[in-house]
Enzyme design. Sequence first.
Site, PDB file in Angstrom:
ATOM      1  N   SER A   1      -4.687  -7.942  -1.757  1.00  0.00           N
ATOM      2  CA  SER A   1      -6.024  -7.506  -1.354  1.00  0.00           C
ATOM      3  C   SER A   1      -6.006  -6.021  -1.047  1.00  0.00           C
ATOM      4  CB  SER A   1      -6.515  -8.288  -0.129  1.00  0.00           C
ATOM      5  OG  SER A   1      -6.969  -9.567  -0.494  1.00  0.00           O
TER       6      SER A   1
ATOM      7  N   ILE B   1      -1.187  -6.746   1.314  1.00  0.00           N
ATOM      8  CA  ILE B   1      -2.509  -6.147   1.488  1.00  0.00           C
ATOM      9  C   ILE B   1      -2.402  -4.644   1.721  1.00  0.00           C
ATOM     10  CG2 ILE B   1      -2.551  -6.706   3.966  1.00  0.00           C
ATOM     11  CD1 ILE B   1      -5.651  -7.193   3.587  1.00  0.00           C
ATOM     12  N   CYS B   2      -3.419  -3.933   1.230  1.00  0.00           N
ATOM     13  CA  CYS B   2      -3.593  -2.509   1.487  1.00  0.00           C
ATOM     14  C   CYS B   2      -2.480  -1.679   0.832  1.00  0.00           C
ATOM     15  CB  CYS B   2      -3.704  -2.275   2.994  1.00  0.00           C
ATOM     16  SG  CYS B   2      -4.463  -0.706   3.457  1.00  0.00           S
ATOM     17  N   HIS B   3      -1.668  -0.984   1.620  1.00  0.00           N
ATOM     18  CA  HIS B   3      -0.578  -0.157   1.104  1.00  0.00           C
ATOM     19  C   HIS B   3       0.716  -0.939   0.893  1.00  0.00           C
ATOM     20  CE1 HIS B   3      -3.292   3.005   2.521  1.00  0.00           C
ATOM     21  NE2 HIS B   3      -2.614   3.852   1.777  1.00  0.00           N
TER      22      HIS B   3
ATOM     23  N   TRP C   1      -4.961  -0.826  -1.737  1.00  0.00           N
ATOM     24  CA  TRP C   1      -5.746   0.331  -1.340  1.00  0.00           C
ATOM     25  C   TRP C   1      -5.842   1.214  -2.588  1.00  0.00           C
ATOM     26  CZ3 TRP C   1      -8.878   1.241   2.465  1.00  0.00           C
ATOM     27  CH2 TRP C   1      -9.318   2.541   2.704  1.00  0.00           C
TER      28      TRP C   1
END
Length: 177
Positions: free
Chosen positions: A158, A105-107, A126
């Site tokens: 995500s 998720i994200c970075h 992200w």
Amino acid sequence: MQVAFLVAPEGIEQVELTEPWQAVIDAGGTPKLVSTGSGRVQAYHHLDKADTFPVDQTVDQAQVADFDGLVLPGGVANPDALRLDAKAVAFARGFFDAGKPVAAICHAPWTLIEADVVRDRTLTSWPSLRTDIENAGGTWVDEQVKVCTGGPNTLITSRKPDDLKAFCDTFVAEFAR
């Protein structure tokens, strides 16, 4: 279901660790915190220090064969530190080599880019990672959660903390298969 959570000693986005961790527990699984250092890791609420969490195993001790899946929490500093650690990168790549599911998720996809496992895969992150993913041969999409089965394993990604419910529901279901 035993799930490895791979993190650096500092810079983890706390909610991206704690919510997926709880989702594994709620599904009857066992989460294990794996890090590049021993002791405790420092989580953050964006740029502010938050709680610390005890490390269960270091990457030197952890074996991919002992886990059913891998979760990579985000935060900007966490995956940036992980991608500079050859053992952490090899540990993440090992889940792909073994055909085991990975959720990021994200970075967190920065670690996967360094592991050279995003080529010909479709994932989200992200938004600032879009160019990195595309330059590494992946396809970036702007979706709450993306499940990619077009490779040696299932990859669940995500974008951000707002996507955590969908992320957790999706990766827990995929890991349980």
